[in-house]
Design a protein around this motif. Structure first.
Motif: not given
Length: 339
Positions: A141-164
């Motif tokens: 389950q990969v959940v993103v904030r709508n205002d984060a500008g993430i449409s794919s996992v590749a878009d996570m570059r530079g973002k604050r991501i919880s990996t568990g």
């Protein structure tokens, strides 16, 4: 005896009592870890035995189902077998602590369990663990904030991501997905190694942009997030990465997070991986048999605790290869008619 010596002995006694208390709390093992020397498996637990069950984050399905299983053991064994479930960081940590004798039963993602018996990835050598059964599937389950500008996992570059949580199966899958998308988990994201409770809090207050979670459906923490912030978050379709993930481990399969799971507007395609219950190879075979029988005989009670347990089936129970089944589990599954 001098007053000084009395004080010293009293201090040692206090420390011993404290150590015993620590060993007995939090679901840690209490008497089931002796070598398996019984020549015949009867599924009858001969003496009062307590088992510690390593689960996962307190808002995850492992924890809920693990507590439900622990609660069913006494009634299923005439009070001879009792269990206590403990909150943990999940798969990798569970296996490490299982092997160390801190727990007797451990929930694990199947891909992590395979790594353990093969001595790969997080494990420097083959671990002495075996399976009681394959159970329900975990949904990535990969959940993103709508205002984060993430449409794919590749878009996570530079973002604050919880990996568990550190040493969790979620972290293993998160890293593999990031790498499949061409990202280095150590450099290309602002990694937040948080449990699910803290992750959900971060999503709510905007301090986290997205997170990975591997768990059954529904997971309490994810339900909480979609209930309180549903218009600000959404699931991400990660199935474009499935071919690369399947190359790493064929356990990764296509699945769907149904809209009813979290009352979302639409179904979400995702990647699923089975779960297994693990024990040490030296666990008493009759204890292993009794736990395995309880898992299936009391399945309805487990499903009342969380619907994910409905996925526990005799049809899939034996599908643990290359993780061998414990001989006590083999006996139970044979008697239960598992194929």
């Amino acid at each position: 005896m001098s007053g000084k010596k009395v004080r010293l002995l009293a201090g040692v006694s206090v420390l011993a009592v404290a150590a015993a208390g620590l060993a007995g709390c939090g679901g840690r093992q209490g008497g089931a870890a002796q070598d398996d020397t019984a020549s015949e498996v009867t599924c009858e637990v001969a003496r009062d035995t307590r088992v510690g069950i390593a689960t996962g984050n307190s808002t995850g399905v492992y924890y809920v189902v693990g507590n439900a299983l622990a609660g069913q053991l006494p009634a299923a064994t005439g009070g001879r077998l009792t269990g206590t479930a403990a909150e943990t960081g999940a798969s990798v940590q569970n296996i490490e602590q299982l092997v160390a004798g801190q727990y007797d039963v451990a929930f694990s993602l199947f891909d992590t369990a395979v790594n353990a018996v093969q001595g790969k990835e997080s494990f420097s050598s083959a671990q002495p663990v075996q399976a009681l059964a394959r159970i329900y599937d975990n949904y990535t389950q990969v959940v993103v904030r709508n205002d984060a500008g993430i449409s794919s996992v590749a878009d996570m570059r530079g973002k604050r991501i919880s990996t568990g949580s550190p040493k969790s199966g979620t972290e293993v899958i998160a890293h593999r997905l990031l790498q499949a998308a061409g990202l280095d988990p150590a450099k290309d994201i602002q990694a937040q190694r948080l449990d699910l409770t803290k992750t959900v809090e971060g999503m709510k207050d905007g301090s986290i942009d997205a997170f990975f979670w591997s768990g059954g459906l529904p997971t309490g923490g994810v339900t909480d997030l979609f209930t309180t912030a549903g218009d600000r978050v959404r699931f991400l379709d990660i199935t474009p990465l499935l071919p690369k993930m399947a190359e790493l481990n064929p356990a990764y399969q296509a699945g769907t997070i149904g809209r009813d799971a979290y009352r979302t507007a639409a179904d979400t395609p995702t990647i699923v991986v089975p779960n297994v219950l693990l024990v040490r190879t030296n666990l008493d075979a009759n204890v292993a048999c009794a736990i395995t029988r309880t898992l299936f005989d009391r399945k309805d009670a487990l499903a009342q605790a969380n619907p994910a347990a409905k996925g526990i089936s005799l049809e899939n129970a034996r599908r643990t290869d290359p993780v061998p089944l414990h001989r006590g589990a083999e006996k139970a599954l044979q008697e239960l008619g598992a194929r």
